[in-house]
Design a protein around this motif. Structure first.
Motif, short mmCIF file in Angstrom:
data_model
loop_
_atom_site.label_atom_id
_atom_site.label_comp_id
_atom_site.label_asym_id
_atom_site.label_seq_id
_atom_site.Cartn_x
_atom_site.Cartn_y
_atom_site.Cartn_z
N THR A 99 43.12 -29.04 -16.90
CA THR A 99 41.76 -29.59 -16.97
C THR A 99 40.78 -28.52 -17.43
O THR A 99 39.96 -28.76 -18.33
CB THR A 99 41.32 -30.13 -15.60
OG1 THR A 99 42.22 -31.16 -15.18
CG2 THR A 99 39.91 -30.69 -15.67
N ASP A 100 40.87 -27.36 -16.84
CA ASP A 100 39.96 -26.26 -17.18
C ASP A 100 40.14 -25.83 -18.63
O ASP A 100 39.16 -25.68 -19.38
CB ASP A 100 40.22 -25.09 -16.23
CG ASP A 100 39.18 -23.99 -16.39
OD1 ASP A 100 37.98 -24.31 -16.48
OD2 ASP A 100 39.57 -22.81 -16.42
N ILE A 101 41.38 -25.63 -19.05
CA ILE A 101 41.67 -25.16 -20.40
C ILE A 101 41.32 -26.23 -21.43
O ILE A 101 40.68 -25.96 -22.46
CB ILE A 101 43.15 -24.75 -20.53
CG1 ILE A 101 43.43 -23.54 -19.65
CG2 ILE A 101 43.49 -24.44 -21.98
CD1 ILE A 101 44.90 -23.20 -19.51
N GLY A 102 41.74 -27.46 -21.17
CA GLY A 102 41.45 -28.55 -22.10
C GLY A 102 39.96 -28.79 -22.26
O GLY A 102 39.47 -29.01 -23.37
N ALA A 103 39.23 -28.74 -21.15
CA ALA A 103 37.78 -28.95 -21.20
C ALA A 103 37.10 -27.83 -21.97
O ALA A 103 36.17 -28.07 -22.75
CB ALA A 103 37.22 -29.05 -19.79
N TYR A 104 37.56 -26.61 -21.76
CA TYR A 104 36.95 -25.45 -22.43
C TYR A 104 37.09 -25.56 -23.94
O TYR A 104 36.10 -25.44 -24.68
CB TYR A 104 37.61 -24.17 -21.91
CG TYR A 104 37.08 -22.91 -22.55
CD1 TYR A 104 35.88 -22.34 -22.14
CD2 TYR A 104 37.79 -22.28 -23.57
CE1 TYR A 104 35.39 -21.18 -22.72
CE2 TYR A 104 37.32 -21.12 -24.17
CZ TYR A 104 36.12 -20.57 -23.73
OH TYR A 104 35.66 -19.43 -24.31
N PHE A 105 38.30 -25.80 -24.41
CA PHE A 105 38.53 -25.81 -25.85
C PHE A 105 38.01 -27.08 -26.52
O PHE A 105 37.47 -27.03 -27.63
CB PHE A 105 40.01 -25.61 -26.15
CG PHE A 105 40.46 -24.18 -25.97
CD1 PHE A 105 40.12 -23.22 -26.90
CD2 PHE A 105 41.20 -23.81 -24.86
CE1 PHE A 105 40.51 -21.89 -26.73
CE2 PHE A 105 41.59 -22.50 -24.67
CZ PHE A 105 41.25 -21.53 -25.61
N THR A 124 30.38 -30.76 -21.64
CA THR A 124 30.17 -31.94 -22.48
C THR A 124 31.11 -33.07 -22.07
O THR A 124 32.12 -32.84 -21.39
CB THR A 124 30.43 -31.61 -23.97
OG1 THR A 124 31.81 -31.24 -24.13
CG2 THR A 124 29.54 -30.46 -24.44
N ILE A 125 30.76 -34.26 -22.52
CA ILE A 125 31.63 -35.42 -22.27
C ILE A 125 32.96 -35.23 -22.99
O ILE A 125 34.02 -35.57 -22.48
CB ILE A 125 30.93 -36.71 -22.73
CG1 ILE A 125 29.69 -36.96 -21.85
CG2 ILE A 125 31.88 -37.90 -22.65
CD1 ILE A 125 28.87 -38.15 -22.28
N ALA A 126 32.90 -34.65 -24.20
CA ALA A 126 34.13 -34.38 -24.95
C ALA A 126 35.01 -33.39 -24.19
O ALA A 126 36.24 -33.51 -24.18
CB ALA A 126 33.79 -33.82 -26.34
N GLY A 127 34.39 -32.42 -23.55
CA GLY A 127 35.14 -31.46 -22.75
C GLY A 127 35.85 -32.14 -21.59
O GLY A 127 37.02 -31.84 -21.30
N ALA A 134 44.50 -33.25 -21.36
CA ALA A 134 45.41 -32.12 -21.18
C ALA A 134 46.11 -32.18 -19.84
O ALA A 134 47.32 -31.92 -19.74
CB ALA A 134 44.63 -30.81 -21.32
N ALA A 135 45.38 -32.53 -18.79
CA ALA A 135 45.97 -32.61 -17.46
C ALA A 135 46.99 -33.74 -17.37
O ALA A 135 48.06 -33.59 -16.76
CB ALA A 135 44.88 -32.81 -16.41
N THR A 136 46.66 -34.87 -17.98
CA THR A 136 47.57 -36.01 -17.96
C THR A 136 48.88 -35.66 -18.66
O THR A 136 49.97 -35.98 -18.17
CB THR A 136 46.93 -37.23 -18.65
OG1 THR A 136 45.72 -37.57 -17.96
CG2 THR A 136 47.87 -38.42 -18.64
#
Length: 215
Positions: A99-105, A124-127, A134-136
């Motif tokens: 979640t953290d990595i996917g949201a960041y990038f 952001t909403i996209a994040g 990514a988590a899923t």
């Protein structure tokens, strides 16, 4: 060294320590959990200085519960002969880390509308969407590979949202206190509370479902 390089290097080191302690279990993992909870509480106490006793008590509970939850998951989880406490613990980690990595990038690459600009202007909403996706993918794949309960396939997405809400909660505390980070000792990350805020709800929710017999 760039900020991203520092962030990545420190992140990899923290992940490595967590994985080794998780694999060993027992006292090594208990010591890591207790140390993490203690550091989190020290950082929390600095943030809420002057806010009253209630905030100190809340912080104690906030830091203690996830530590106990992680220990319970690691040592007590049983799934009728398939999966293990270690496997479930890795699932918890993957939900939080992905979640953290996917949201960041995703946030950096896509940008767009802000998620909660009054609390955390950079999110952001996209994040959020990138973090959930990514988590899923990561946690769902692990659940299948480790033969964990099927519910964990679809729980990854809502738990990823819970992880982001944990991040926003801590961001709200820092904004009220007028500080950017909970600490400065982790290059590219701030303090330990900044890095573990998303783990708090995921750990507690997972342990709660386990205790309720829903996993």
């Amino acid at each position: 060294m760039s900020d991203l390089s520092k962030r990545s290097l420190v992140g990899v080191m923290m992940i490595a320590v967590a994985l080794v302690a998780a694999l060993l279990g027992g006292w090594p993992f208990a010591i890591l959990a207790a140390t993490g909870a203690t550091i989190m509480y020290v950082e929390w106490s600095r943030i809420v200085t002057g806010w009253g006793l209630g905030w100190k008590v809340l912080g104690f509970v906030y830091c203690l519960l996830p530590a106990l939850a992680l220990l319970w998951v690691r040592e007590r989880a049983e799934f009728d002969g398939v999966g293990s406490g270690f496997d479930l613990l890795i699932w918890v980690f993957l939900v939080t880390w992905a979640t953290d990595i996917g949201a960041y990038f995703a946030g950096r690459a896509i940008g767009g509308p802000k998620l909660a600009p009054s609390i955390s202007p950079n999110k952001t909403i996209a994040g959020l969407a990138g973090g959930v996706a990514a988590a899923t993918l990561a946690a769902g794949s692990w659940a299948l590979a480790a033969s964990l309960p099927g519910a964990l396939l679809w729980l990854a997405a809502p738990f990823a949202i819970a992880s982001q809400m944990g991040d926003l909660f801590e961001s709200g505390l820092k904004r009220r206190a007028g500080v950017k980070d909970s600490g400065t000792w982790l290059p590219g990350h701030g303090g330990l509370l900044d890095r573990l805020d998303g783990l708090v709800p995921v750990a507690v929710l997972t342990a709660s479902l386990l205790l309720a017999g829903w996993l």
